[in-house]
Design an enzyme around this catalytic site. Structure first.
Site, PDB file in Angstrom:
ATOM      1  CB  ALA A  65      -0.897  -0.017   1.227  1.00  0.00           C
ATOM      2  N   GLY A 109       0.425  -5.090   0.839  1.00  0.00           N
ATOM      3  CA  GLY A 109      -0.752  -5.150  -0.014  1.00  0.00           C
ATOM      4  C   GLY A 109      -0.471  -5.790  -1.375  1.00  0.00           C
ATOM      5  CD  GLU A 112      -2.306  -7.665   2.821  1.00  0.00           C
ATOM      6  OE1 GLU A 112      -2.203  -6.490   2.398  1.00  0.00           O
ATOM      7  OE2 GLU A 112      -2.583  -7.931   3.997  1.00  0.00           O
ATOM      8  CD  GLU A 132       1.594  -5.527   5.613  1.00  0.00           C
ATOM      9  OE1 GLU A 132       2.430  -6.425   5.911  1.00  0.00           O
ATOM     10  OE2 GLU A 132       0.737  -5.672   4.719  1.00  0.00           O
TER      11      GLU A 132
HETATM   12  C1  HXC Z   1       5.037   4.331  -1.359  1.00  0.00           C
HETATM   13  C2  HXC Z   1       6.946   3.347  -2.162  1.00  0.00           C
HETATM   14  C3  HXC Z   1       6.573   2.105  -1.582  1.00  0.00           C
HETATM   15  C4  HXC Z   1       5.322   2.037  -0.875  1.00  0.00           C
HETATM   16  C5  HXC Z   1       8.478   1.855  -2.567  1.00  0.00           C
HETATM   17  N1  HXC Z   1       8.137   3.149  -2.761  1.00  0.00           N
HETATM   18  N2  HXC Z   1       7.558   1.212  -1.859  1.00  0.00           N
HETATM   19  N3  HXC Z   1       6.190   4.445  -2.039  1.00  0.00           N
HETATM   20  N4  HXC Z   1       4.596   3.173  -0.795  1.00  0.00           N
HETATM   21  N5  HXC Z   1       4.862   0.914  -0.338  1.00  0.00           N
HETATM   22  C6  HXC Z   1       8.876   4.177  -3.467  1.00  0.00           C
HETATM   23  C7  HXC Z   1      10.082   4.666  -2.671  1.00  0.00           C
HETATM   24  O1  HXC Z   1       9.688   5.637  -1.714  1.00  0.00           O
HETATM   25  C8  HXC Z   1      10.933   5.249  -3.777  1.00  0.00           C
HETATM   26  O2  HXC Z   1      10.418   6.514  -4.135  1.00  0.00           O
HETATM   27  C9  HXC Z   1      10.667   4.298  -4.952  1.00  0.00           C
HETATM   28  O3  HXC Z   1       9.426   3.656  -4.660  1.00  0.00           O
HETATM   29  C10 HXC Z   1      11.744   3.235  -5.092  1.00  0.00           C
HETATM   30  O4  HXC Z   1      11.868   2.568  -3.858  1.00  0.00           O
HETATM   31  P1  HXC Z   1      13.270   2.343  -3.116  1.00  0.00           P
HETATM   32  O5  HXC Z   1      12.985   2.106  -1.684  1.00  0.00           O
HETATM   33  O6  HXC Z   1      14.220   3.451  -3.450  1.00  0.00           O
HETATM   34  O7  HXC Z   1      13.769   1.028  -3.847  1.00  0.00           O
HETATM   35  P2  HXC Z   1      14.736  -0.119  -3.257  1.00  0.00           P
HETATM   36  O8  HXC Z   1      15.851   0.491  -2.479  1.00  0.00           O
HETATM   37  O9  HXC Z   1      15.059  -0.998  -4.413  1.00  0.00           O
HETATM   38  O10 HXC Z   1      13.844  -0.929  -2.198  1.00  0.00           O
HETATM   39  C11 HXC Z   1      12.727  -1.643  -2.646  1.00  0.00           C
HETATM   40  C12 HXC Z   1      11.826  -2.053  -1.450  1.00  0.00           C
HETATM   41  C13 HXC Z   1      11.520  -0.797  -0.595  1.00  0.00           C
HETATM   42  C14 HXC Z   1      12.583  -3.088  -0.575  1.00  0.00           C
HETATM   43  C15 HXC Z   1      10.578  -2.692  -2.007  1.00  0.00           C
HETATM   44  O11 HXC Z   1      11.028   0.220  -1.458  1.00  0.00           O
HETATM   45  C16 HXC Z   1      10.499  -1.023   0.465  1.00  0.00           C
HETATM   46  O12 HXC Z   1      10.793  -1.603   1.530  1.00  0.00           O
HETATM   47  N6  HXC Z   1       9.262  -0.553   0.258  1.00  0.00           N
HETATM   48  C17 HXC Z   1       8.205  -0.607   1.241  1.00  0.00           C
HETATM   49  C18 HXC Z   1       7.653  -1.992   1.394  1.00  0.00           C
HETATM   50  C19 HXC Z   1       6.564  -2.058   2.452  1.00  0.00           C
HETATM   51  O13 HXC Z   1       6.807  -1.720   3.617  1.00  0.00           O
HETATM   52  N7  HXC Z   1       5.352  -2.458   2.031  1.00  0.00           N
HETATM   53  C20 HXC Z   1       4.227  -2.539   2.950  1.00  0.00           C
HETATM   54  C21 HXC Z   1       3.419  -1.261   2.882  1.00  0.00           C
HETATM   55  S1  HXC Z   1       2.058  -1.264   4.027  1.00  0.00           S
HETATM   56  P3  HXC Z   1      11.371   7.818  -4.258  1.00  0.00           P
HETATM   57  O14 HXC Z   1      10.409   8.933  -4.527  1.00  0.00           O
HETATM   58  O15 HXC Z   1      12.128   7.925  -2.979  1.00  0.00           O
HETATM   59  O16 HXC Z   1      12.250   7.472  -5.433  1.00  0.00           O
HETATM   60  C22 HXC Z   1       0.894  -2.226   3.274  1.00  0.00           C
HETATM   61  C23 HXC Z   1      -0.398  -2.359   4.036  1.00  0.00           C
HETATM   62  C24 HXC Z   1      -1.404  -3.155   3.268  1.00  0.00           C
HETATM   63  O17 HXC Z   1       1.067  -2.740   2.246  1.00  0.00           O
HETATM   64  C25 HXC Z   1      -2.804  -2.765   3.676  1.00  0.00           C
HETATM   65  C26 HXC Z   1      -3.858  -3.302   2.741  1.00  0.00           C
HETATM   66  C27 HXC Z   1      -3.746  -2.925   1.289  1.00  0.00           C
END
Ligand code: HXC
Length: 258
Positions: A65, A109, A112, A132
């Protein structure tokens, strides 16, 4: 309908829905999830479509998400909007088969959404996770429920409590994905599988999907009864007569969804 965060292509009876927010690794904001649901509903109602594939990019199916969108929200905001509340129901209501073709990250998400599809074909680059917990929240669209049914309590607890990622090989071993293919072959494989499903009687495909999904909801005796009754009901179709006649006459069946 015109979409801004996904690309939809329909070819040879297969609708391909490609998540398209490359700058954010296909992070799932409310617009994207709404567009995915609408595209699925349109495909479900389109006679030309017999199977659906959802995919992302080489780097990410979806990294979860959209954290930017969620970061400033309060409990009152998410509760009153029922954030993501309708997504599960809208996707579960789709009657045609849906395949997730996952390359790269399928996190939160993203994992999911893949699990909401009927089955998952993974590239060898795929990484699944429910991270998360690192954000001070928990899964919100099936990560604690569906993942547990896929991989069992121990591995699901491990994923949900540590936030670690599972690679494609482990995901296949654990039963989360149905097959793993080299990344370069992911779309060829997924579309090929979808085309094979598209050749079946649509009635049988929808009934099979319905019956397998009931196994999540019912005790075994009720599930067996449901399956048997649906099996019996298929004998009211022309496609049952055609499928069995074609076998006996050693020719390909010509299903007409009747
Ligand atoms: C918003 C995101 C994002 C996310 C990545 N980006 N994941 N933006 N929401 N979930 C953005 C980063 O901010 C960055 O933007 C660009 O995408 C590239 O990501 P990087 O982090 O620079 O890439 P990398 O170093 O290769 O790392 C990849 C990654 C990491 C390991 C996937 O991005 C990451 O950990 N992302 C978050 C994963 C996460 O926590 N997901 C769960 C979310 S909560 P900029 O602008 O800086 O270039 C969830 C709740 C579900 O899903 C609820 C129901 C739907």
């Amino acid at each position: 309908m015109a979409f801004e965060t996904i690309i939809v292509e329909i070819e040879d009876h297969v609708a391909l829905i490609k998540l398209d927010r490359p700058d954010a690794l296909n992070a799932l904001n409310t617009q994207l999830l709404g567009e995915v649901c609408t595209a699925l509903e349109e495909a479900d109602g389109n006679d030309k479509v017999r199977c659906i594939v959802i995919t992302g990019s080489d780097k990410a199916f979806a990294a979860g998400a959209d954290i930017k969108q969620m970061s400033e929200m309060s409990f009152v905001d998410v509760y009153s909007q029922n954030l993501f509340g309708d997504v599960n129901d809208r996707i579960c209501a789709i009657r045609k088969p849906i395949i997730a073709a996952v390359g790269g990250y399928a996190l939160g998400g993203g994992c999911e959404l893949a699990m909401l599809c009927d089955f998952i074909i993974a590239a060898d680059t795929a990484k699944f996770g429910q991270p998360e917990i690192n954000l001070g929240v928990i899964a919100g669209l099936g990560g604690s429920q569906r993942l547990t049914r896929f991989v069992g309590k121990s591995k699901s607890m491990d994923m949900n409590l540590t936030g670690r990622f599972m690679d494609a090989e482990e995901a296949e071993r654990a039963g989360l994905v149905s097959r793993v293919v080299p990344a370069k072959k992911l779309m060829e494989e997924a579309i090929g599988v979808a085309q094979k499903i598209a050749e079946k009687s649509q009635l049988s495909a929808m009934a099979a999907k319905e019956a397998v999904n009931r196994s999540y909801e019912l005790p075994l005796s009720e599930g067996m009864l449901f399956e048997r009754r649906v099996f019996h009901s298929m004998f009211a179709t022309d496609d049952q007569k055609e499928g069995m006649a074609a076998f006996l006459e050693k020719r390909a069946a010509q299903f007409r969804d009747k």
